[in-house]
Design a protein around this motif. Structure first.
Motif, mmCIF file in Angstrom:
data_model
loop_
_atom_site.group_PDB
_atom_site.id
_atom_site.type_symbol
_atom_site.label_atom_id
_atom_site.label_comp_id
_atom_site.label_asym_id
_atom_site.label_seq_id
_atom_site.Cartn_x
_atom_site.Cartn_y
_atom_site.Cartn_z
ATOM 1 N N LYS A 24 1.187 -1.497 -0.314
ATOM 2 C CA LYS A 24 0.369 -0.113 -0.236
ATOM 3 C C LYS A 24 0.799 1.373 -0.227
ATOM 4 O O LYS A 24 0.599 1.979 -1.118
ATOM 5 N N SER A 25 2.514 0.934 0.733
ATOM 6 C CA SER A 25 2.801 2.487 0.620
ATOM 7 C C SER A 25 3.420 2.414 -0.093
ATOM 8 O O SER A 25 3.726 3.926 -0.987
ATOM 9 N N VAL A 26 4.204 1.221 -1.555
ATOM 10 C CA VAL A 26 4.827 1.580 -1.948
ATOM 11 C C VAL A 26 3.793 1.928 -3.296
ATOM 12 O O VAL A 26 4.748 2.746 -4.149
ATOM 13 N N GLY A 27 2.576 1.651 -3.609
ATOM 14 C CA GLY A 27 2.072 1.899 -4.406
ATOM 15 C C GLY A 27 1.434 3.740 -4.282
ATOM 16 O O GLY A 27 1.359 4.206 -5.368
ATOM 17 N N GLU A 28 1.379 3.968 -3.241
ATOM 18 C CA GLU A 28 1.281 5.185 -2.575
ATOM 19 C C GLU A 28 2.483 6.673 -3.322
ATOM 20 O O GLU A 28 2.148 7.032 -4.355
ATOM 21 N N LYS A 29 3.301 6.017 -3.403
ATOM 22 C CA LYS A 29 4.313 6.736 -3.671
ATOM 23 C C LYS A 29 5.254 6.201 -5.327
ATOM 24 O O LYS A 29 5.224 7.363 -6.327
ATOM 25 N N LEU A 30 5.161 4.833 -5.903
ATOM 26 C CA LEU A 30 4.645 4.977 -7.332
ATOM 27 C C LEU A 30 3.431 5.550 -8.147
ATOM 28 O O LEU A 30 3.897 6.351 -9.694
ATOM 29 N N LYS A 31 2.458 6.222 -7.268
ATOM 30 C CA LYS A 31 1.443 7.024 -8.158
ATOM 31 C C LYS A 31 1.750 8.172 -7.849
ATOM 32 O O LYS A 31 1.679 8.722 -8.361
ATOM 33 N N ALA A 32 2.617 8.863 -6.981
ATOM 34 C CA ALA A 32 3.653 10.322 -6.847
ATOM 35 C C ALA A 32 4.285 9.736 -7.903
ATOM 36 O O ALA A 32 4.364 10.909 -8.968
ATOM 37 N N CYS A 33 5.061 9.143 -8.129
ATOM 38 C CA CYS A 33 6.022 8.990 -9.765
ATOM 39 C C CYS A 33 5.302 9.621 -10.772
ATOM 40 O O CYS A 33 5.769 9.807 -11.737
ATOM 41 N N TYR A 34 4.351 8.585 -10.552
ATOM 42 C CA TYR A 34 2.941 8.746 -11.705
ATOM 43 C C TYR A 34 2.827 10.042 -12.725
ATOM 44 O O TYR A 34 2.628 10.567 -13.697
ATOM 45 N N ALA A 35 2.469 10.787 -11.233
ATOM 46 C CA ALA A 35 1.861 12.220 -10.901
ATOM 47 C C ALA A 35 2.958 13.198 -11.850
ATOM 48 O O ALA A 35 2.608 14.636 -12.370
ATOM 49 N N LYS A 36 3.820 12.916 -11.754
ATOM 50 C CA LYS A 36 5.337 13.861 -11.670
ATOM 51 C C LYS A 36 5.981 13.812 -13.131
ATOM 52 O O LYS A 36 6.769 14.099 -14.001
ATOM 53 N N THR A 37 5.065 12.569 -14.070
ATOM 54 C CA THR A 37 5.492 12.353 -15.840
ATOM 55 C C THR A 37 4.412 11.677 -16.292
ATOM 56 O O THR A 37 3.303 12.418 -16.313
ATOM 57 N N THR A 38 4.779 11.992 -17.941
ATOM 58 C CA THR A 38 3.372 11.201 -18.868
ATOM 59 C C THR A 38 3.808 9.779 -18.526
ATOM 60 O O THR A 38 4.061 8.892 -18.163
ATOM 61 N N LEU A 39 2.337 9.608 -19.385
ATOM 62 C CA LEU A 39 1.414 8.452 -18.938
ATOM 63 C C LEU A 39 2.213 7.495 -20.066
ATOM 64 O O LEU A 39 2.804 6.676 -19.892
#
Length: 928
Positions: A24-39
C-alpha cells in the motif's frame, strides 16, 4: 528525469517484492511518480520492471509479490462506482493489456504461462463489480483462445483461468463456454480438464458435461467434477443422475474420489434438505428400482458413520410403545431408514439404543403379517406393488439383526417367510433375501430343502381342484360392450365433476345445478350396469388341472431353486435338487417367456457346477442361445457366463476340447492334449450368428465363438467375453500368446474408452497376470510381435490406426521387466532384444522399423554370458548398417541403447572390483 524515474520505479518494485505488507505504501509512492511524468514514459518503465517477474515460470514468493503488486497498482486507476458509466477504461490499464496481448505469443512457454497468469490476476483484482469495454473483451478472448490451443498444458490451463471472468452463462453462443465444454471433453491433459471444472459456470448445459467427467480416467479430475456438483442443488439433477453419481462415486476405486463423495457431495445434498434424512431418501426414490435402493443404502451408510445416534433416533418414525412404524404411515423411505439405522446400531454395539427401536422377533413377524394383510385388502397399481415389494425386502433384511436363539421367534420367522414366498406380492428380490437367510433359520440341509420344495409344489398346484364357470344371461360380447360403456361413463362422470367444481368457483350456481342433475343420471346408469354384470355363478367340476407354469409362478420357483443351491452348506447336487431340475426346469425349457428361459439356464449351470457328469451332458446347451435368440444380448451374456463358469470349474480337457499344435507350450509337450487352439484374426465373427456349435465337428470351435465376442457391437457382451477369457488365462485353463495380443489391442482400442468396466478389467488383469502367473513373462514375450503386426496390418479405416504402437511396446516391456514377477528370475528382455533386432533386419518385416528401434529404450538387458554380449553387439552393428540405408535418424536410438549397455558393463565391472577389493581386505584381516 528519465533516468531518475527509472531508478525510482525499480527501487519501489524491489521493495514490493519482499513483502505484501508494504504494497500500500509503495503503491502511493509509485502514484506520486506517475503524477510527475507522462503516461507513456511511466508505462514504458513500469512495463520494463514488469517484464522481469513475467520471465520466471517457476513459482517463487518474490515473483508472486511483484505480480500481485503490479496487478493491484494497475487496477487502482479504474473506477467502477457507476456501472452504467460509458467512459472508456483507464489508459494506463489499456497499455498493460496491450502489452500482455503482444507478449502472449512469446517463444518461451514460461513467458506465455506468466502472461496468462498475470492477465488472470488483473481480471480477478478488478473486483466483483468490474466491467471492461466490448472491444477489449473481444481482444482478450481472441488472444486467450489462441493460448488455449497452446502445446503446453500448463499454458492452456492458465489461459482457461484467464477466461473465467469473461464467460457469459446467459449467452448460448458464448465462445468461452463453448471452448470450456469442448476442452473438458477432449483435452488430453488432466490438468486442463481439472482447471476447467474449477472455474466453469454452472448451467444446465455445463452440468451434462461435468456429469460425464465423473467417469474420467484421472482421479483428480473425477474429484474436481464431484466438487463442482457439490455447488449444484440436488434438485437440478434427475433421480437417475443422482443414483448414478452416488453409485459410481461411493464405489470408486480411488479413495480420494470416494472420500470427496462421502464428505462433500452427500453432506451438501443433506444440507439442501436441512439435515432431514428421510427427505434426502425421498429425493433418491429408492423403492422404484434396484440401483436406487443400492445408492440409497450406500448413502445412508456413509451418513450414519458421521452422524450422532441421538440425531438418528429423533428422526426415526417409530412409535415409542410398539417400536414399530404405524402401517398407515409406512413408506419405502422410512422402512429403509429404519433398517439401516438398526444395522448401524448393531454394528456399533449399541444394544440399548437398538432395543428402543426394534421389537421382539415374534412381534416383528406379526408386523410383517399385518403388512401382508394390508396388501391383500387393496387393489394395487403396478407402482404400488413395487413399493410394497421393496418394503418387504427391507423388513426381511432387517430380520437378520435378530438373535435366532429364541425358538418361538425363529418358528414365527420361518412361518412368515414361507407364507411370503407363496404370496402374490413375492418378487425375485424377496426370494433371494428370504432363501439366503433360510440357512440360519433352518440349518439342516435336508429339512431346509424339503421346506422349499413344499413351497414350490404349493406354488405350482392349482388354487382349486374345481374350476368356477359363470352361467350368465349376457353373452361374452355383450359383457364386453357393457364394460366398455361403463368405462366411458366413468370418464364422462369425472369430467362433469370437474366442470361442476369450476362453475362453483366462478359462482355460476345455475350451471352447477344443471351439471349436478347430469352427474346423478350418469351415476345411476353406472350402478345399473354394475348390477347387470354381477351375475350368479355355479360351480362345475372340470377334473384335474395341469400344474401352473405362468411367468410369475415359474420366476418364483426358479429363483427359490437358484438361491437354495448357492448356499455354502450345499457342496454336491442333492437328490431333492436333482428332482426339481428334472421335473420343473427341464420339462419347461420351451417356455415362451425369455426371462424364464434365462432363469432356467442359470439353474442348470448351478446344478452342473455341483455335478460333473451333468456338466458334460448339458455343456453344449449353453451355445444354443447364440442362434435361438439372435437379438437378445441378455441371453447371450447369461450363456457366456455359464460357459466360463464351467470351464473355470472343470477345465477345458474335461469337455474333451483340444488345441492345435501351434498353441502348445513348447516347454510342456506332455500337455499336448490339455491345451486349446484359439481364434485368430482370419476367423469370421459372423459364425456366431449362422453356425451351431457341434462338439463332433471339432471341440475347439467354441473358442472361436467366444473370442469372436471380443469384437461384438454390444459393450456388455464384449466385457463379459473379455472378463471370462482373462479369468481362464489367469487360472491357467488356457495358454495363448495370440489371445494375450488380442486383449492388449482391445485394451488400447479407442472403441473401448467408453466402456469403463472393460478397461478397468483389462488393466487389473495385466497387472496381476504379469505378477502372479508363472508362464506370464514367456507368454507376453511371444505376444509382443503378433500385437505389433496386427496394428501394422490394420485397415486404413480401422480404429486400430489410432493406437500408438510405441505406447503398446512400453506397456508390454514394462510388464516383462525383470523383477515384476515375484517368483521368476528369467529376464525375457535378453531374448526380446534379439527378437526386435532380427525383425528389423528381416527384409519382409511388416512392422515399422522405427517403432521397433525406438521401443529398445524400454528394454532392461542384463547378460551375464560374455558370448551373448558379443553376439548382441554384433547384431547392433548389423542393425546400424541396415538402418542407415532406411533412416539415418534412427541410428541415434541404437547408439543410445549401446551406451546404456556399456554403462551397465562398466557398473558391473566396478562392482566386481569393489567385491574383489573387499575380499582381499577381508583375507588380510583374517591372516592378521
Amino acid at each position: 528525469m528519465h533516468q531518475s524515474l527509472r531508478n525510482c520505479i525499480r527501487d519501489l518494485f524491489n521493495k514490493a517484492q519482499t513483502s505484501k505488507t508494504c504494497h500500500k505504501s509503495v503503491g502511493e509512492k509509485l502514484k506520486a511518480c506517475y503524477a510527475k511524468t507522462t503516461l507513456d514514459e511511466f508505462a514504458e518503465e513500469f512495463i520494463a520492471c514488469l517484464v522481469v517477474p513475467l520471465s520466471y515460470a517457476d513459482k517463487h514468493p518474490v515473483v508472486e509479490n511483484s505480480l500481485i503488486f503490479a496487478a493491484n497498482f494497475a487496477v487502482g486507476f479504474q473506477s467502477y462506482e457507476d456501472v452504467d458509466n460509458s467512459e472508456q477504461m483507464d489508459p494506463f490499464m489499456l497499455k498493460i493489456f496491450d502489452f500482455l496481448m503482444k507478449s502472449q505469443i512469446a517463444v518461451d512457454p514460461g513467458v506465455r504461462f506468466r502472461v496468462c497468469y498475470f492477465l488472470n490476476m488483473l481480471l480477478t483484482a478488478m473486483g466483483d463489480d468490474a466491467y471492461i469495454d466490448d472491444i477489449l473483451c473481444d481482444k482478450i478472448i481472441t488472444t486467450m483462445l489462441d493460448r488455449v490451443l497452446d502445446r503446453s498444458s500448463k499454458v492452456r490451463a492458465q489461459a482457461i483461468l484467464a477466461l473465467q471472468r469473461l464467460q457469459d452463462p446467459t449467452d448460448d453462443d458464448c465462445r468461452v463456454m463453448k471452448v470450456y465444454m469442448f476442452h473438458l471433453a477432449k483435452d488430453p491433459s488432466s490438468e486442463v480438464r481439472r482447471t476447467i471444472l474449477s472455474c466453469m459456470a454452472r448451467t444446465q448445459r455445463t452440468l451434462l458435461c461435468v456429469l460425464r467427467r465423473t467417469r474420467d480416467i484421472n482421479d483428480l479430475v473425477r474429484k474436481a467434477a464431484y466438487q463442482f456438483l457439490c455447488k449444484v442443488s440436488v434438485k437440478s439433477l434427475s433421480i437417475k443422475q443422482r443414483e448414478e453419481l452416488l453409485n459410481d462415486g461411493l464405489r470408486d476405486q480411488s479413495d480420494i474420489v470416494k472420500n470427496c463423495v462421502k464428505k462433500e457431495l452427500i453432506d451438501s445434498w443433506l444440507r439442501n434438505y436441512n439435515g432431514d434424512f428421510l427427505a434426502l431418501l425421498r429425493a433418491l426414490d429408492p423403492g422404484m428400482n434396484i440401483k436406487g435402493m443400492e445408492s440409497a443404502v450406500l448413502t445412508l451408510k456413509s451418513l450414519l458413520e458421521t452422524s450422532e445416534i441421538k440425531t438418528l433416533l429423533e428422526q426415526l418414525p417409530v412409535e415409542v410403545q410398539t417400536r414399530l412404524i404405524p402401517l398407515d404411515k409406512i413408506t419405502c423411505e422410512n422402512v429403509l431408514f429404519w433398517r439401516c439405522v438398526a444395522e448401524h446400531l448393531k454394528r456399533e454395539g449399541c444394544t440399548e439404543d437398538l432395543e428402543e427401536i426394534v421389537p421382539e422377533l415374534s412381534q416383528f413377524c406379526t408386523f410383517i403379517r399385518e403388512l401382508l394383510a394390508l396388501i391383500d385388502s387393496k387393489q394395487l397399481e403396478s407402482w404400488e406393488k413395487t413399493m410394497y415389494q421393496f418394503m418387504l425386502c427391507q423388513l426381511f433384511e432387517m430380520s437378520k439383526i435378530y438373535d435366532l436363539s429364541d425358538e418361538c421367534g425363529r418358528e414365527n420367522l420361518r412361518s412368515i417367510m414361507v407364507d411370503t414366498l407363496m404370496h402374490e406380492i413375492c418378487s425375485d428380490k424377496i426370494v433371494q433375501c428370504i432363501v439366503e437367510y433360510f440357512d440360519q433359520v433352518i440349518p439342516d440341509v435336508d429339512r431346509r430343502l424339503t421346506a422349499l420344495v413344499e413351497v414350490i409344489n404349493e406354488l405350482r398346484r392349482p388354487s382349486k381342484q374345481t374350476q368356477t364357470q359363470q352361467v350368465c344371461q349376457l353373452t361374452s360380447t355383450q359383457a364386453n360392450d357393457k364394460n366398455m360403456l361403463k368405462a366411458k361413463l366413468k370418464v364422462t362422470l369425472l369430467e362433469l365433476k370437474e366442470d361442476q367444481y369450476n362453475e362453483i368457483q366462478n359462482k355460476n350456481y345455475l350451471r352447477a345445478e344443471e351439471l349436478k342433475v347430469q352427474i346423478e343420471r350418469i351415476t345411476a346408469e353406472i350402478h345399473q350396469i354394475t348390477e347387470e354384470l354381477e351375475l350368479p355363478t355355479v360351480t362345475e367340476d372340470v377334473g384335474e388341472e395341469p400344474l401352473k407354469n405362468d411367468s410369475h409362478t415359474m420366476t418364483i420357483c426358479l429363483e427359490i431353486m437358484c438361491s437354495s443351491m448357492q448356499s455354502p452348506s450345499i457342496k454336491t447336487l442333492h437328490p431333492t435338487l436333482r428332482s426339481i431340475l428334472d421335473h420343473i426346469v427341464i420339462e419347461n425349457l420351451g417356455h415362451q417367456d425369455v426371462s424364464i428361459h434365462e432363469l432356467e439356464l442359470k439353474s442348470i449351470v448351478i446344478c452342473c457346477l455341483l455335478d460333473g457328469e451333468l456338466a458334460k451332458k448339458y455343456f453344449t446347451m449353453f451355445f444354443l442361445p447364440f442362434t435361438e435368440f439372435p437379438d437378445d444380448y441378455r441371453m447371450w451374456i447369461t450363456a457366456l457366463k455359464a460357459i466360463f463358469d464351467l470351464l473355470l470349474r472343470y477345465g477345458l480337457e474335461f469337455f474333451d476340447i483340444v488345441q492345435a499344435d501351434d498353441e502348445i507350450d513348447a516347454n510342456d509337450k506332455s500337455k499336448r492334449n490339455r491345451t486349446v487352439r484359439l481364434y485368430t484374426e482370419s476367423d469370421e465373427v459372423s459364425s456366431v450368428n449362422v453356425e451351431r456349435f457341434d462338439i463332433e465337428q471339432g471341440g475347439d470351435k467354441f473358442i472361436k465363438i467366444i473370442t469372436g465376442f471380443l469384437d461384438h457391437e454390444d459393450p456388455s457382451v464384449r466385457f463379459t467375453a473379455a472378463e471370462g477369457l482373462t479369468k481362464l488365462l489367469f487360472c491357467r485353463r488356457i495358454n495363448s500368446p495370440r489371445l494375450l495380443a488380442r486383449l492388449i489391442i482391445l485394451w488400447h482400442n479407442p472403441l473401448s474408452e467408453g466402456n469403463t468396466y472393460l478397461t478397468q478389467c483389462l488393466c487389473a488383469f495385466f497387472n496381476n497376470f504379469s505378477v502372479h502367473v508363472p508362464d506370464s513373462q514367456t507368454m507376453l514375450e511371444e505376444a509382443f510381435l503378433p500385437t505389433l503386426k496386427t496394428l501394422a496390418n490394420a485397415p486404413e479405416r480401422s480404429p486400430l490406426q489410432a493406437i500408438d504402437p510405441l505406447k503398446v511396446c512400453e506397456i508390454i516391456l514394462s510388464l516383462t521387466r525383470q523383477g515384476v514377477h515375484k517368483r521368476s528370475s528369467v529376464n525375457v528382455h535378453n531374448d526380446l532384444v534379439f527378437t526386435i533386432l532380427s525383425e528389423v533386419l528381416n527384409p519382409n518385416c511388416e512392422i515399422d522399423p522405427s517403432v521397433l528401434i525406438r521401443s529398445m529404450k524400454f528394454l532392461e538387458v542384463k547378460m551375464e554370458i560374455e558370448s551373448l554380449k558379443e553376439n548382441l553387439k554384433e547384431a547392433l552393428d548389423n542393425t546400424i548398417e541396415k538402418v542407415q540405408e532406411i533412416d539415418k535418424r534412427l541410428v541415434k536410438y541404437i547408439e543410445q541403447f549401446k551406451n546404456k549397455l556399456n554403462a551397465i558393463d562398466a557398473r558391473e565391472a566396478q562392482d566386481e572390483d569393489n567385491v574383489s577389493e573387499a575380499n582381499s581386505e577381508s583375507s588380510v584381516d583374517s591372516s592378521q
